[in-house]
Design a protein around this motif. Structure first.
Motif, PDB file in Angstrom:
ATOM      1  N   SER A  47       0.714  -1.088   0.023  1.00 29.56           N
ATOM      2  CA  SER A  47      -0.051   0.170   0.071  1.00 29.56           C
ATOM      3  C   SER A  47       0.830   1.399   0.030  1.00 29.56           C
ATOM      4  CB  SER A  47      -1.101  -0.043   1.241  1.00 29.56           C
ATOM      5  OG  SER A  47      -0.234   0.098   2.278  1.00 29.56           O
ATOM      6  N   ILE A  48       0.313   2.459  -0.389  1.00 24.69           N
ATOM      7  CA  ILE A  48       1.056   3.671  -0.487  1.00 24.69           C
ATOM      8  C   ILE A  48       0.247   4.814   0.070  1.00 24.69           C
ATOM      9  CG2 ILE A  48       0.605   4.062  -2.878  1.00 24.69           C
ATOM     10  CD1 ILE A  48       3.128   5.456  -3.159  1.00 24.69           C
ATOM     11  N   THR A  49       0.705   5.489   0.803  1.00 20.73           N
ATOM     12  CA  THR A  49       0.125   7.099   1.084  1.00 20.73           C
ATOM     13  C   THR A  49       0.957   8.007   0.634  1.00 20.73           C
ATOM     14  OG1 THR A  49      -1.258   6.174   2.900  1.00 20.73           O
ATOM     15  CG2 THR A  49      -0.908   8.454   2.672  1.00 20.73           C
ATOM     16  N   LYS A  50       0.600   9.036  -0.226  1.00 21.47           N
ATOM     17  CA  LYS A  50       1.221   9.971  -0.752  1.00 21.47           C
ATOM     18  C   LYS A  50       0.843  11.357  -0.740  1.00 21.47           C
ATOM     19  CE  LYS A  50       4.666  10.606  -4.535  1.00 21.47           C
ATOM     20  NZ  LYS A  50       5.304   9.681  -5.594  1.00 21.47           N
ATOM     21  N   PHE A  67      -2.074   8.038 -10.257  1.00 21.30           N
ATOM     22  CA  PHE A  67      -2.865   7.355  -9.438  1.00 21.30           C
ATOM     23  C   PHE A  67      -3.974   7.073 -10.299  1.00 21.30           C
ATOM     24  CE2 PHE A  67       0.194   8.979  -6.251  1.00 21.30           C
ATOM     25  CZ  PHE A  67       0.199   7.800  -5.549  1.00 21.30           C
ATOM     26  N   GLU A  68      -4.508   5.931 -10.638  1.00 20.40           N
ATOM     27  CA  GLU A  68      -5.816   5.782 -11.400  1.00 20.40           C
ATOM     28  C   GLU A  68      -7.184   6.016 -10.634  1.00 20.40           C
ATOM     29  OE1 GLU A  68      -8.070   2.032 -12.777  1.00 20.40           O
ATOM     30  OE2 GLU A  68      -6.066   1.917 -13.403  1.00 20.40           O
ATOM     31  N   THR A  69      -7.908   6.741 -11.195  1.00 20.99           N
ATOM     32  CA  THR A  69      -9.089   7.023 -10.587  1.00 20.99           C
ATOM     33  C   THR A  69     -10.357   6.949 -11.336  1.00 20.99           C
ATOM     34  OG1 THR A  69      -9.298   9.396 -11.333  1.00 20.99           O
ATOM     35  CG2 THR A  69      -8.288   8.891  -9.026  1.00 20.99           C
ATOM     36  N   SER A  70     -10.095   6.657 -12.637  1.00 19.41           N
ATOM     37  CA  SER A  70     -11.411   6.292 -13.478  1.00 19.41           C
ATOM     38  C   SER A  70     -12.240   5.195 -13.118  1.00 19.41           C
ATOM     39  CB  SER A  70     -10.808   6.304 -14.935  1.00 19.41           C
ATOM     40  OG  SER A  70     -10.114   5.066 -15.059  1.00 19.41           O
ATOM     41  N   SER A  71     -11.584   4.316 -13.056  1.00 17.88           N
ATOM     42  CA  SER A  71     -12.653   2.918 -12.808  1.00 17.88           C
ATOM     43  C   SER A  71     -12.600   2.255 -11.209  1.00 17.88           C
ATOM     44  CB  SER A  71     -12.325   1.769 -13.704  1.00 17.88           C
ATOM     45  OG  SER A  71     -10.795   1.386 -13.235  1.00 17.88           O
ATOM     46  N   SER A  72     -12.007   3.209 -10.376  1.00 20.39           N
ATOM     47  CA  SER A  72     -11.662   2.414  -8.990  1.00 20.39           C
ATOM     48  C   SER A  72     -12.661   2.952  -7.969  1.00 20.39           C
ATOM     49  CB  SER A  72     -10.389   3.165  -8.612  1.00 20.39           C
ATOM     50  OG  SER A  72     -10.292   4.436  -8.362  1.00 20.39           O
ATOM     51  N   GLY A  73     -13.615   3.941  -8.492  1.00 19.65           N
ATOM     52  CA  GLY A  73     -14.561   4.287  -7.180  1.00 19.65           C
ATOM     53  C   GLY A  73     -13.761   5.032  -6.217  1.00 19.65           C
ATOM     54  N   VAL A  93      -2.235  20.508  -2.591  1.00 21.87           N
ATOM     55  CA  VAL A  93      -1.550  19.705  -1.776  1.00 21.87           C
ATOM     56  C   VAL A  93      -2.509  18.526  -1.418  1.00 21.87           C
ATOM     57  CG1 VAL A  93       0.013  19.072   0.007  1.00 21.87           C
ATOM     58  CG2 VAL A  93       0.345  21.127  -1.367  1.00 21.87           C
ATOM     59  N   VAL A  94      -2.526  17.343  -1.833  1.00 22.60           N
ATOM     60  CA  VAL A  94      -3.389  16.232  -1.380  1.00 22.60           C
ATOM     61  C   VAL A  94      -2.667  15.152  -0.645  1.00 22.60           C
ATOM     62  CG1 VAL A  94      -4.893  16.716  -3.349  1.00 22.60           C
ATOM     63  CG2 VAL A  94      -3.351  15.339  -3.768  1.00 22.60           C
ATOM     64  N   ARG A  95      -3.587  14.225  -0.080  1.00 29.60           N
ATOM     65  CA  ARG A  95      -3.182  13.053   0.566  1.00 29.60           C
ATOM     66  C   ARG A  95      -3.715  11.806  -0.300  1.00 29.60           C
ATOM     67  NH1 ARG A  95      -5.785   9.808   3.302  1.00 29.60           N
ATOM     68  NH2 ARG A  95      -5.002   8.034   4.469  1.00 29.60           N
ATOM     69  N   VAL A  96      -2.985  11.213  -0.821  1.00 31.60           N
ATOM     70  CA  VAL A  96      -3.599  10.044  -1.638  1.00 31.60           C
ATOM     71  C   VAL A  96      -3.251   8.688  -1.105  1.00 31.60           C
ATOM     72  CG1 VAL A  96      -3.740   9.000  -4.229  1.00 31.60           C
ATOM     73  CG2 VAL A  96      -3.478  11.120  -3.873  1.00 31.60           C
ATOM     74  N   ARG A  97      -4.251   7.783  -0.934  1.00 30.74           N
ATOM     75  CA  ARG A  97      -3.977   6.178  -0.596  1.00 30.74           C
ATOM     76  C   ARG A  97      -4.350   5.471  -1.406  1.00 30.74           C
ATOM     77  NH1 ARG A  97      -6.797   2.354   2.276  1.00 30.74           N
ATOM     78  NH2 ARG A  97      -8.747   3.884   1.952  1.00 30.74           N
ATOM     79  N   ALA A  98      -3.757   4.487  -1.471  1.00 31.40           N
ATOM     80  CA  ALA A  98      -3.931   3.299  -2.618  1.00 31.40           C
ATOM     81  C   ALA A  98      -3.405   2.001  -1.936  1.00 31.40           C
ATOM     82  CB  ALA A  98      -3.103   3.359  -3.873  1.00 31.40           C
ATOM     83  N   ALA A 109      -6.140   4.806  -6.902  1.00 28.94           N
ATOM     84  CA  ALA A 109      -6.642   5.605  -5.603  1.00 28.94           C
ATOM     85  C   ALA A 109      -7.571   5.144  -5.083  1.00 28.94           C
ATOM     86  CB  ALA A 109      -6.494   7.105  -6.055  1.00 28.94           C
ATOM     87  N   ASP A 110      -7.405   4.937  -3.583  1.00 33.10           N
ATOM     88  CA  ASP A 110      -8.769   4.599  -2.602  1.00 33.10           C
ATOM     89  C   ASP A 110      -9.288   5.877  -2.342  1.00 33.10           C
ATOM     90  OD1 ASP A 110      -8.312   1.667  -2.745  1.00 33.10           O
ATOM     91  OD2 ASP A 110      -6.722   1.749  -1.338  1.00 33.10           O
ATOM     92  N   ASP A 111      -8.630   6.644  -1.929  1.00 33.56           N
ATOM     93  CA  ASP A 111      -9.223   7.916  -1.575  1.00 33.56           C
ATOM     94  C   ASP A 111      -8.223   9.128  -1.763  1.00 33.56           C
ATOM     95  OD1 ASP A 111      -7.804   8.120   1.100  1.00 33.56           O
ATOM     96  OD2 ASP A 111      -8.965   6.208   1.634  1.00 33.56           O
ATOM     97  N   ILE A 112      -8.695  10.327  -1.759  1.00 28.11           N
ATOM     98  CA  ILE A 112      -7.779  11.658  -2.194  1.00 28.11           C
ATOM     99  C   ILE A 112      -8.582  12.470  -1.215  1.00 28.11           C
ATOM    100  CG2 ILE A 112      -7.221  13.467  -3.686  1.00 28.11           C
ATOM    101  CD1 ILE A 112      -7.874  11.463  -5.967  1.00 28.11           C
ATOM    102  N   GLU A 113      -7.582  13.256  -0.440  1.00 28.13           N
ATOM    103  CA  GLU A 113      -7.920  14.305   0.531  1.00 28.13           C
ATOM    104  C   GLU A 113      -7.333  15.548   0.419  1.00 28.13           C
ATOM    105  OE1 GLU A 113      -7.677  12.852   4.685  1.00 28.13           O
ATOM    106  OE2 GLU A 113      -8.870  10.941   4.291  1.00 28.13           O
TER     107      GLU A 113
END
Length: 150
Positions: A47-50, A67-73, A93-98, A109-113
């Motif tokens: 896993s990764i958090t960037k 970070f793919e977002t198109s089909s990942s929900g 500036v975001v936090r992306v978790r995958a 990408a699971d979530d972007i904050e």
């Protein structure tokens, strides 16, 4: 507090947010986690958090990594509220978790904050900075302003 002290305090706080974005972020294991943010939940694989600035779209690029977002929900949150991906802008500036990768080996990408860094009335404007609610903000060619700025 003097202007120099305000600038030093602002830069120190900014460093705490941005420095984690300078580290790792590839391969397996848990990626970079920004100070004060919760660690991602355990995953069965890598896993990764960037944390970093959005550098492009076609999915979301954070500090040059796609970070793919198109089909990942992907879940997008702005200021702790549900948001749409189209609210994101280059430079934020975001936090992306995958927790998984697509067939091309790119993270999904699971979530972007995102939290707005500065919001409020402008106290004063200088040639290369402005003060918002007592916080000095340095302005450069890389500074992006919201379309609603008046």
């Amino acid at each position: 507090m003097t202007k120099d002290q305000i600038v030093k305090n602002f830069l120190a706080m900014l460093a705490l947010v941005l420095l984690p974005a300078c580290g790792g972020g590839g391969g397996g294991g848990t990626g970079v986690v920004a100070a004060g943010s919760a660690a991602p939940p355990p995953a069965s694989g890598p896993s990764i958090t960037k944390v970093g600035a959005i550098t492009g779209f076609g999915s979301v690029y954070v500090v040059g990594e796609r970070f793919e977002t198109s089909s990942s929900g992907t879940s997008v949150r702005k200021d702790d509220l549900d948001a749409d991906e189209d609210e994101l802008r280059v430079g934020m500036v975001v936090r992306v978790r995958a927790t998984s990768k697509n067939a091309n080996g790119e993270w999904i990408a699971d979530d972007i904050e995102f939290d707005e860094d500065v919001k409020g009335p402008i106290d004063s404007i200088g040639p290369d900075s402005l003060v918002v609610l007592g916080q000095t903000v340095n302005i450069s060619d890389d500074t992006h302003f919201d379309d609603g700025l008046t």
